[in-house]
Write an enzyme that holds these catalytic residues in place. Structure first.
Site, PDB file in Angstrom:
ATOM      1  N   ARG A  62      54.692  29.838  21.570  1.00  0.00           N
ATOM      2  CA  ARG A  62      55.399  30.384  22.895  1.00  0.00           C
ATOM      3  C   ARG A  62      56.913  29.453  23.024  1.00  0.00           C
ATOM      4  O   ARG A  62      56.536  28.129  23.211  1.00  0.00           O
ATOM      5  CB  ARG A  62      54.367  30.392  24.082  1.00  0.00           C
ATOM      6  CG  ARG A  62      55.183  30.637  25.266  1.00  0.00           C
ATOM      7  CD  ARG A  62      53.933  30.837  26.462  1.00  0.00           C
ATOM      8  NE  ARG A  62      54.465  31.304  27.670  1.00  0.00           N
ATOM      9  CZ  ARG A  62      55.282  30.515  28.537  1.00  0.00           C
ATOM     10  NH1 ARG A  62      55.511  29.416  28.270  1.00  0.00           N
ATOM     11  NH2 ARG A  62      55.763  31.153  29.742  1.00  0.00           N
TER      12      ARG A  62
ATOM     13  N   LYS B 284      58.555  21.021  27.102  1.00  0.00           N
ATOM     14  CA  LYS B 284      57.788  20.640  28.217  1.00  0.00           C
ATOM     15  C   LYS B 284      58.036  19.041  28.574  1.00  0.00           C
ATOM     16  O   LYS B 284      58.416  18.378  27.591  1.00  0.00           O
ATOM     17  CB  LYS B 284      56.292  21.052  27.919  1.00  0.00           C
ATOM     18  CG  LYS B 284      55.862  22.401  28.291  1.00  0.00           C
ATOM     19  CD  LYS B 284      54.486  22.805  28.239  1.00  0.00           C
ATOM     20  CE  LYS B 284      54.382  24.290  28.351  1.00  0.00           C
ATOM     21  NZ  LYS B 284      53.125  24.767  28.390  1.00  0.00           N
TER      22      LYS B 284
END
Ligand code: 7PM
Length: 278
Positions: free
Chosen positions: A257, A223
């Protein structure tokens, strides 16, 4: 806490932390250039993630990420349903559908998906009722703002308390709609309408989410917060990803995840060795 989830007939065992492999079927997928857009590539990628130890495969057709352009219902269905139908045969692990649309939830579960991963926490019209009728577990994620607005100066009184309060409210809404608490997974939603400081506080205080006695899913893989910390492109964020995943596991996170399944599985094994001494 319930340590096992029945995902449409396939079991997700949460007695040890598990890795959810990310399968993107969006042509504009930010870190893989969209090469998994085509069915065969998607199947191969899912099989590889299963071989590497993924306990669940997350399939997302709408780009739910910050700044993404909304996708029409038919476009999203055309992307994900053929992939789910094929994967249902090709892999044995549970499949998760990453969507905010009740129609997609219904079709995806009919095609074989066993978990609803909703970055909108079932706030769309009809989503609660639909999820309740489908009877599969749901992951409720927090985000501030919509995909279009969420990076414009997010503000919280206390990010951990605010996110936790929101998720508690959504768990109550689920229970009111007939979704058992035992079917709910919590996700603080790293990167969704949060500054770097907010994301870092959420990671420092992740154990607050574990106190709800529900499974916690953490999505930090590649991210942009890691881009900010490391000044690195998505493909160069693996060490940062694994570091954050280890910190999450130390605080008790149940599901990671992740794009990089092998590295995340090794992270789980290593942190669990530290925690258990074996
Ligand atoms: C840019 C920002 C591109 C974020 C892609 C993303 C999560 C999720 C996503 C998460 C759950 C990505 C994300 N992130 N679902 N879907 N939790 N439950 O990394 O953190 O794929 S989209």
């Amino acid at each position: 806490m319930i340590k096992q989830l029945d995902c449409n007939g396939r079991i997700l065992n949460l007695r040890t932390p598990q890795v959810m492999g990310i399968l993107n079927v969006t042509p504009d997928s930010f870190s893989d250039g969209g090469q998994y857009h085509f069915l065969d590539a998607a199947i191969r990628h899912a099989l590889q993630m299963q071989t590497e130890g993924a306990a669940i495969i997350d399939i997302g057709g709408e780009s739910t990420r910050p700044g993404a352009v909304p996708v029409s219902l038919n476009e999203e269905l055309d992307r994900v349903i053929p992939v789910i139908e094929k994967l249902k045969q090709a892999v044995h692990v549970p499949l998760s559908i990453d969507t905010i649309k009740p129609e997609v939830m219904r079709e995806a579960v009919a095609a074989g998906a066993g978990l609803i991963n909703d970055v909108n926490a079932l706030q769309a019209e009809g989503a609660l009722v639909t999820a309740a009728s489908l009877g599969v577990p749901v992951c409720l994620m927090h985000r501030q703002g919509t995909a279009q607005t969420m990076q414009t100066e997010p503000v919280y009184e206390d990010v951990t308390e605010d996110v936790l309060g929101f998720l508690r409210g959504r768990v109550a809404a689920c229970e009111h709609a007939g979704i058992a608490r035992e079917q709910v997974i919590l996700d603080p939603g790293f990167g969704f309408g949060k500054t770097l400081a907010h994301n870092m506080q959420l990671m420092r205080e992740l154990s607050a989410f574990l106190d709800e006695d529900l499974p916690v899913l953490v999505g930090v893989s590649r991210k942009s917060m890691l881009g900010a910390i490391l000044d690195a492109e998505p493909g160069q964020r693996l060490a940062g990803t694994i570091t954050l995943q280890a910190l999450a596991l130390m605080q008790g996170a149940h599901i990671l995840r992740s794009h990089d399944v092998k590295a995340a599985v090794d992270c789980v094994k290593t942190v669990m060795a530290v925690k258990t001494g074996m």
